[in-house]
Design an enzyme around this catalytic site. Structure first.
Site, PDB file in Angstrom:
ATOM      1  N   GLY A  11       0.683  -1.241   0.056  1.00 44.96           N
ATOM      2  CA  GLY A  11      -0.094  -0.082   0.188  1.00 44.96           C
ATOM      3  C   GLY A  11       0.793   1.321   0.042  1.00 44.96           C
ATOM      4  CG  ASN A  12       4.865   1.325   1.639  1.00 46.07           C
ATOM      5  OD1 ASN A  12       4.614   0.249   0.998  1.00 46.07           O
ATOM      6  ND2 ASN A  12       6.045   1.575   2.125  1.00 46.07           N
ATOM      7  CE  LYS A 129      -8.639  -7.194   3.186  1.00 43.00           C
ATOM      8  NZ  LYS A 129      -7.368  -6.902   3.920  1.00 43.00           N
ATOM      9  CE  LYS A 212       0.556  -6.243  -1.874  1.00 45.58           C
ATOM     10  NZ  LYS A 212       0.403  -6.529  -0.342  1.00 45.58           N
ATOM     11  CE  LYS A 274       3.080  -7.896   3.369  1.00 45.70           C
ATOM     12  NZ  LYS A 274       2.269  -7.335   2.429  1.00 45.70           N
TER      13      LYS A 274
END
Ligand code: ADP
Ligand code: MG
Length: 311
Positions: A11-12, A129, A212, A274
């Site tokens: 996101g960053n 979510k 993602k 992740k």
């Protein structure tokens, strides 16, 4: 043979903490983000980029809600598709400009990407979510009427949606063909639009969002990537993260990371997916998964920083 990397932008990459998320801010951040990607491409890597879309899809949902008396609100899958377009456009333009400045003659394209999920995924029975912005009670009631499930949190109401496990990238073959032609591809943005296969019909969208990082892994598998590089806002994966004795992991093997995963070092919704993506990638034939901070993507790929997970 050229090496292939799937690079997942956190996101960053697009919006920094404390920013409003104006398009000027997002473009400025994207211009910074692509700098290290250009170095990677310069080093000869074939690259597929993917990215998150949390704030952007949240904004689109809010716009739909605010304008609902003027134009029909769009369902979530459509909002995800919109976000792939807008983010893809930013990355595509910024990366093309940066490549041209370096004298690198390569094309960049964004693929609107669907992700196959299982219609019987238990996640559909249990939406967990939270997505998008906070709504007040009036707005929440309208959204409930639209068929959204809502959850009440400290700062207001939020939409909650299922987050099913991605099984395959529908557009994988075309992404591969583009890579074979030397084209840089942006795909599976925001985890992709979740679709199910219905007998006698074909693909059909479902109201859900896909993680993602897990989609990035399916993408990496499908294109036979050597490396899955997950870029985020921390320089390493840590054991005992957030405690005084947190310890960065620099090199770790599959067996070790699986044990740390089972021991609960990586929470769902942030580091958990992740790590799961890294585990799956290695188990499905990948060579190396790297988790590193976005400003040191190039250094991470060279082995100088980040958490490196290998068999
Ligand atoms: P992204 O947008 O990059 O997916 P996330 O917020 O989903 O970002 O995940 C990155 C965050 O994971 C970090 O900012 C950090 O706060 C959190 N995190 C949780 N557990 C760990 C851990 N064990 N090691 C490193 N970061 C962790
Ligand atoms: Mg995340």
């Amino acid at each position: 043979m050229t090496k292939r990397a799937v690079i997942a932008l956190g996101g960053n990459a697009l919006i920094k903490p404390g920013q409003k998320g104006t398009i000027y801010e997002q473009f400025a951040n994207t211009r910074e983000t692509v700098k290290s990607i250009v170095k990677i491409i310069k080093d000869g890597w074939d690259v597929v980029l993917t990215h998150g879309n949390g704030p952007q899809v949240g904004a689109i949902l809010l716009q739909n809600q605010a304008g609902r008396d003027l134009v029909p609100p769009m369902p979530l899958g459509i909002c995800v598709a919109e976000s792939q377009g807008l983010i893809g456009y930013m990355i595509q333009q910024c990366l093309s400009n940066a490549l041209r400045k370096e004298g690198i003659n390569k094309d960049v394209v964004t693929i609107v990407t669907q992700v196959l999920v299982d219609d019987k995924d238990p996640a559909f029975e249990n939406p967990t979510k939270p997505i998008g912005p906070y709504f007040n009670e009036d707005q929440a009631l309208k959204l409930l009427k639209d068929g959204y499930q809502m959850t009440k949190q400290k700062n207001g109401w939020r939409i909650v949606v299922p987050s099913p496990d991605p099984k395959a990238i529908i557009e994988a073959n075309i992404i591969k063909a583009l890579l074979d032609d030397g084209i840089i591809v942006i795909a599976a943005g925001g985890g992709g639009m979740p679709v199910v296969e219905r007998k006698g019909w074909g693909l059909d969208g479902r109201e859900a969002v896909v993680d993602k990082d897990l989609s990035a892994e399916r993408l990496a598998e499908a294109i036979g990537a050597d490396v899955l590089l997950i870029l985020t806002d921390v320089p390493y994966v840590y054991l005992n993260y957030g405690s005084e004795d947190q310890e960065p992991l620099r090199k770790v093997n599959l067996e070790e990371i699986k044990k740390f995963y089972e021991d609960g070092h990586f929470p769902a919704g942030s580091m958990g997916p992740k790590i799961l993506a890294a585990i799956r990638f290695l188990e499905n034939g990948g060579e190396r998964a790297i988790i590193a901070d976005i400003d040191h993507a190039w250094e991470a790929l060279k082995g100088e920083t980040g958490t490196h997970i290998t068999k």
